[in-house]
Design an enzyme around this catalytic site. Structure first.
Site, PDB file in Angstrom:
ATOM      1  CG  HIS A   1      36.414  41.287  50.826  1.00  0.00           C
ATOM      2  ND1 HIS A   1      36.687  39.920  50.547  1.00  0.00           N
ATOM      3  CD2 HIS A   1      35.531  42.159  50.387  1.00  0.00           C
ATOM      4  CE1 HIS A   1      35.916  40.422  49.194  1.00  0.00           C
ATOM      5  NE2 HIS A   1      35.829  41.466  49.408  1.00  0.00           N
TER       6      HIS A   1
ATOM      7  NE  ARG B   1      35.432  38.639  38.557  1.00  0.00           N
ATOM      8  CZ  ARG B   1      34.536  39.631  38.862  1.00  0.00           C
ATOM      9  NH1 ARG B   1      35.764  40.275  39.255  1.00  0.00           N
ATOM     10  NH2 ARG B   1      33.238  39.726  38.614  1.00  0.00           N
TER      11      ARG B   1
ATOM     12  CG  MET C   1      29.931  42.163  45.078  1.00  0.00           C
ATOM     13  SD  MET C   1      29.362  41.661  42.758  1.00  0.00           S
ATOM     14  CE  MET C   1      31.724  41.280  42.735  1.00  0.00           C
TER      15      MET C   1
ATOM     16  CB  SER D   1      41.152  38.865  43.504  1.00  0.00           C
ATOM     17  OG  SER D   1      40.022  38.713  42.758  1.00  0.00           O
TER      18      SER D   1
HETATM   19  O1  PAF Z   1      33.559  45.856  44.796  1.00  0.00           O
HETATM   20  C1  PAF Z   1      33.128  45.149  45.256  1.00  0.00           C
HETATM   21  O2  PAF Z   1      32.863  43.592  45.918  1.00  0.00           O
HETATM   22  C2  PAF Z   1      31.747  45.422  44.657  1.00  0.00           C
HETATM   23  O3  PAF Z   1      31.426  45.771  43.481  1.00  0.00           O
HETATM   24  C3  PAF Z   1      30.660  46.045  45.247  1.00  0.00           C
HETATM   25  C4  PAF Z   1      31.132  47.225  45.794  1.00  0.00           C
HETATM   26  C5  PAF Z   1      30.306  45.294  46.244  1.00  0.00           C
HETATM   27  C6  PAF Z   1      28.480  46.565  44.701  1.00  0.00           C
HETATM   28  O4  PAF Z   1      28.433  44.917  43.764  1.00  0.00           O
END
Ligand code: PAF
Length: 280
Positions: free
Chosen positions: A33, A183, A26, A181
């Site tokens: 990531h 967040r 997202m 995260s």
């Molecule tokens: O983990 C996330 O960032 C979201 O839940 C995902 C897998 C991209 C789906 O929107």
């Protein structure tokens, strides 16, 4: 790196690649990531990343509108990481007028994040299913941090016979244990200082397990006791569950367990988990 916003253009670009790893995100990327991207690059001929803040997985009182976004920074990081394709669709591309089909796993709504966040996993399963159909990756990469999400996606892939393998990578943490995260950016300085208590609580239970404790309730109580030492933290749930069914365990057996929790620091809701490995 190609940055693509439409489904037709993505399909045309994808045709040029063989084995492809997809990291669904997202956005507002962090080192967690990027480590999934690095793993995807190692294991596939090409790597794609999707950036889409998916409205259907946010409840009406959740943080969809204020979820952090910085496309320019994300694209810079992904170019540096040698990603081949970025898919960044708009909401109306993913959910056009008249959209009406959802992927629902009723059992996911009964436990943990699913019971705390009604319809969350309907939104996650639907968007991941759509992304897998659009991008057609060989492998899709997810972080263990969202433990229940990995269980849901694995089951959906199996149930719907999707031709993608799921790869789950360990949670990346700050030096003080706080799970990475997007967040975390919501935390005030005081909340950020307190937040590692989530990991400390889980780790204390892990140590009790290593010392021989097998009673689920004793382990849950250990987690709650550590959390209660931090007045800023309001626990939402504390769980010691079967790692596959996510049902609460009376006793931790050979299959191991998933220790997990959700807690609020002010208005910021964080989750974390640790796996107790199955015994040989
Ligand atoms: O983990 C996330 O960032 C979201 O839940 C995902 C897998 C991209 C789906 O929107």
């Amino acid at each position: 790196m190609q940055v693509i916003v439409t489904i037709d253009a993505l399909r045309a670009a994808r045709a040029a690649y063989g084995p492809l790893g997809l990291v669904p995100t997202m956005g507002y990327l962090h080192a967690g990531h990027l480590s999934l991207v690095a793993q995807a690059r190692q294991e596939n001929g090409a790597t794609a990343v999707s950036i889409f803040v998916n409205p259907t997985q946010f409840g009406p009182r959740e943080d969809f509108a204020r979820y952090p976004r910085d496309m320019e920074r994300d694209l810079h990081l992904l170019a540096e990481a040698n990603v081949d394709l970025v898919f960044a669709p708009t909401v109306s591309t993913m959910y056009p007028e008249g959209f009406g089909t959802y992927v629902v796993l009723p059992s996911a709504d009964e436990v943990l994040e699913g019971s705390a966040r009604p319809d969350h996993f309907r939104g996650v399963a639907t968007v991941v299913c759509k992304l897998l159909n659009i991008v057609q990756p060989t492998r899709a990469y997810f972080g263990q941090k969202d433990a229940q999400q990995t269980v849901v996606v694995r089951q959906m892939i199996r149930d719907l016979n999707l031709p993608t393998s799921i790869v789950v990578a360990p949670t990346m943490r700050e030096a003080d244990g706080l799970a990475l995260s997007s967040r975390n950016t919501y935390l005030s300085a005081e909340q950020r200082t307190t937040a590692p208590v989530l990991y400390q609580a889980l780790d204390t239970a892990r140590q009790r397990y290593a010392a021989g404790e097998r009673a689920g309730e004793a382990l849950r109580q250990t987690i709650r006791a550590v959390l209660s030492s931090a007045p800023l933290v309001s626990p939402e749930y504390v769980s010691v569950a079967d790692p596959l069914t996510l049902r609460e365990l009376v006793t931790v057996g050979r299959e191991g367990a998933l220790l997990s929790l959700a807690a609020r620091l002010g208005s910021v809701r964080l989750i974390d988990n640790l796996l107790l490995e199955p015994m040989a």
